[in-house]
Design a protein around this motif. Structure first.
Motif, PDB file in Angstrom:
ATOM      1  N   THR A   1       0.843  -1.194   0.000  1.00  0.00           N
ATOM      2  CA  THR A   1       0.000   0.000   0.000  1.00  0.00           C
ATOM      3  C   THR A   1       0.877   1.241   0.000  1.00  0.00           C
ATOM      4  O   THR A   1       1.548   1.536   1.007  1.00  0.00           O
ATOM      5  CB  THR A   1      -0.922   0.017   1.240  1.00  0.00           C
ATOM      6  N   PRO A   2       0.917   2.025  -1.099  1.00  0.00           N
ATOM      7  CA  PRO A   2       1.787   3.205  -1.185  1.00  0.00           C
ATOM      8  C   PRO A   2       1.548   4.217  -0.074  1.00  0.00           C
ATOM      9  O   PRO A   2       2.504   4.831   0.418  1.00  0.00           O
ATOM     10  CB  PRO A   2       1.460   3.793  -2.554  1.00  0.00           C
ATOM     11  N   ASP A   3       0.289   4.379   0.349  1.00  0.00           N
ATOM     12  CA  ASP A   3       0.022   5.366   1.400  1.00  0.00           C
ATOM     13  C   ASP A   3       0.727   4.978   2.710  1.00  0.00           C
ATOM     14  O   ASP A   3       1.243   5.834   3.429  1.00  0.00           O
ATOM     15  CB  ASP A   3      -1.495   5.480   1.637  1.00  0.00           C
ATOM     16  N   ASN A   4       0.712   3.671   3.012  1.00  0.00           N
ATOM     17  CA  ASN A   4       1.405   3.208   4.222  1.00  0.00           C
ATOM     18  C   ASN A   4       2.902   3.459   4.130  1.00  0.00           C
ATOM     19  O   ASN A   4       3.558   3.857   5.106  1.00  0.00           O
ATOM     20  CB  ASN A   4       1.146   1.730   4.447  1.00  0.00           C
ATOM     21  N   LEU A   5       3.463   3.209   2.930  1.00  0.00           N
ATOM     22  CA  LEU A   5       4.893   3.436   2.728  1.00  0.00           C
ATOM     23  C   LEU A   5       5.253   4.897   2.941  1.00  0.00           C
ATOM     24  O   LEU A   5       6.242   5.210   3.621  1.00  0.00           O
ATOM     25  CB  LEU A   5       5.301   2.994   1.318  1.00  0.00           C
ATOM     26  N   ARG A   6       4.441   5.798   2.370  1.00  0.00           N
ATOM     27  CA  ARG A   6       4.731   7.225   2.505  1.00  0.00           C
ATOM     28  C   ARG A   6       4.621   7.673   3.963  1.00  0.00           C
ATOM     29  O   ARG A   6       5.476   8.411   4.471  1.00  0.00           O
ATOM     30  CB  ARG A   6       3.783   8.043   1.622  1.00  0.00           C
ATOM     31  N   LEU A   7       3.571   7.205   4.631  1.00  0.00           N
ATOM     32  CA  LEU A   7       3.361   7.609   6.014  1.00  0.00           C
ATOM     33  C   LEU A   7       4.496   7.133   6.919  1.00  0.00           C
ATOM     34  O   LEU A   7       5.077   7.919   7.686  1.00  0.00           O
ATOM     35  CB  LEU A   7       2.025   7.046   6.511  1.00  0.00           C
ATOM     36  N   LEU A   8       4.832   5.857   6.814  1.00  0.00           N
ATOM     37  CA  LEU A   8       5.898   5.320   7.664  1.00  0.00           C
ATOM     38  C   LEU A   8       7.250   5.917   7.313  1.00  0.00           C
ATOM     39  O   LEU A   8       8.055   6.230   8.201  1.00  0.00           O
ATOM     40  CB  LEU A   8       5.946   3.791   7.539  1.00  0.00           C
TER      41      LEU A   8
END
Length: 358
Positions: free
Chosen positions: A17-24
């Motif tokens: 999930t790209p959003d999870n990658l960006r957030l973390l």
């Protein structure tokens, strides 16, 4: 990430999930971590092999290869099995905690992410990893130190055996050589006396052979030899004095004043120093007067050996094995050896040992 500060750790995030990658990634980079991100297990495995991270955040539910499978492969590889893996799972996903820990995970975090919780769990695992690395380094240093100590012990034992061979065998061979030389000189004019000297030489040869056998036995058994062979120190020194008198015609003055019996180690060292000193005197000194004294003082034990022979320049005689052996034996017991001599001025040897050695 602030590149002026050293990284707090290299973290790989694996999540489809790209959003999870960006957030973390943003969260961790702001806290000083170096972050890499990939979206599937196959890419993660290749990146980990090329550059192993300090810690992995691994999503469980990914297509093609699940987080469980990725973890199993990493734990099966000796090069990557020590990397801590924290699983990522959503609250609404089925998460088998037992399986997660069974395949090698060390912890887990859930979505939506709580910043403080994520940071605490990551730092806990990185701290454990750093401590493990420090422990492994300390163990390796300990192994290296133990190996060095063992090598030094072996070297010291070799030196001890070499000193014993030199002291016992050298003493006998020098006396043997003097007896033979005297017999040769007397052969034409006084065959009876020559024969007596040859008989004595034969006895000395037997003693030298016994010394060789004893040294070989010591090497095989790795047990320190005891040159006194159960004799009192006074008796053993008296025998050395009589041998010296018989060989050279010079009777050393001997004064031994001990307030208490000495331990075996100090007895052996005193005996060896006197033996080596007397050997050197009748090899080189041509002395007509020799004196030996052993006495105890309130804080030390003192041995002196003095002659009025040829003497020598101390600065030119530092490499002789006999003098070296004396120094090594004395130093090994915490003592001090002092040798004063000059050409034509005789030689004075003083060995001083602290009361704790006695």
């Amino acid at each position: 990430m602030n590149y002026s500060q050293p990284s707090k750790g290299d973290i790989l995030i694996v999540d489809d999930t790209p959003d999870n990658l960006r957030l973390l990634s943003t969260m961790l980079e702001e806290k000083g971590y170096e972050v890499r991100s990939v979206t599937n297990g196959a890419t993660a495995l290749m990146g980990i092999q090329a550059q192993p991270p300090d810690l992995i955040l691994l999503d469980i539910n990914m297509p093609v290869m699940t987080g469980y499978e990725v973890c199993q492969r990493l734990k099966a590889n000796p090069n990557t099995q020590e990397i801590p893996i924290i699983f990522i799972s959503a609250l609404n996903e089925v998460f088998d905690k037992v399986n997660a820990f069974a395949v090698g995970g060390v912890d887990y975090i859930t979505k939506p992410f709580q910043v403080e919780e994520v940071l605490v769990r990551i730092e806990n695992q990185l701290t454990v990893r750093r401590l493990q690395a420090q422990l492994l380094k300390a163990l390796e240093q300990e192994r290296s130190l133990n190996q060095r100590i063992e090598e030094m012990a072996i070297l010291e034992e070799r030196n001890r055996i070499a000193r014993d061979i030199h002291d016992s065998l050298g003493h006998a061979l020098v006396a043997l050589n003097i007896q033979i030389e005297t017999a040769i000189a007397l052969w034409q004019d006084d065959s009876e006396r020559a024969y007596a000297f040859l008989t004595e030489a034969k006895q000395l040869g037997s003693e030298a052979l016994q010394a060789v056998r004893q040294s070989v036995s010591d090497i095989r058994s790795d047990i320190s030899s005891n040159p006194l062979q159960g004799q009192l120190l006074e008796e053993a020194i008296a025998k050395l004095v009589q041998e010296f008198h018989h060989t050279t015609g010079v009777l050393p003055e001997c004064h031994i004043n001990l307030s208490q019996p000495l331990c075996n180690q100090i007895n052996t060292v005193l005996y060896r120093i006197i033996q080596e000193g007397l050997t050197n005197i009748y090899k080189h000194a041509k002395a007509t007067e020799v004196s030996i004294a052993i006495q105890t003082t309130p804080d030390s034990l003192l041995l002196t050996l003095q002659d009025n022979g040829n003497g020598f320049q101390i600065s030119q005689n530092r490499t002789g094995f006999g003098l070296q052996g004396m120094r090594e034996r004395t130093t090994a017991l915490g003592g001090q050896l002092e040798i004063t001599s000059d050409v034509g001025g005789g030689c004075h040897i003083t060995a001083r040992f602290p009361r704790s050695s006695v």
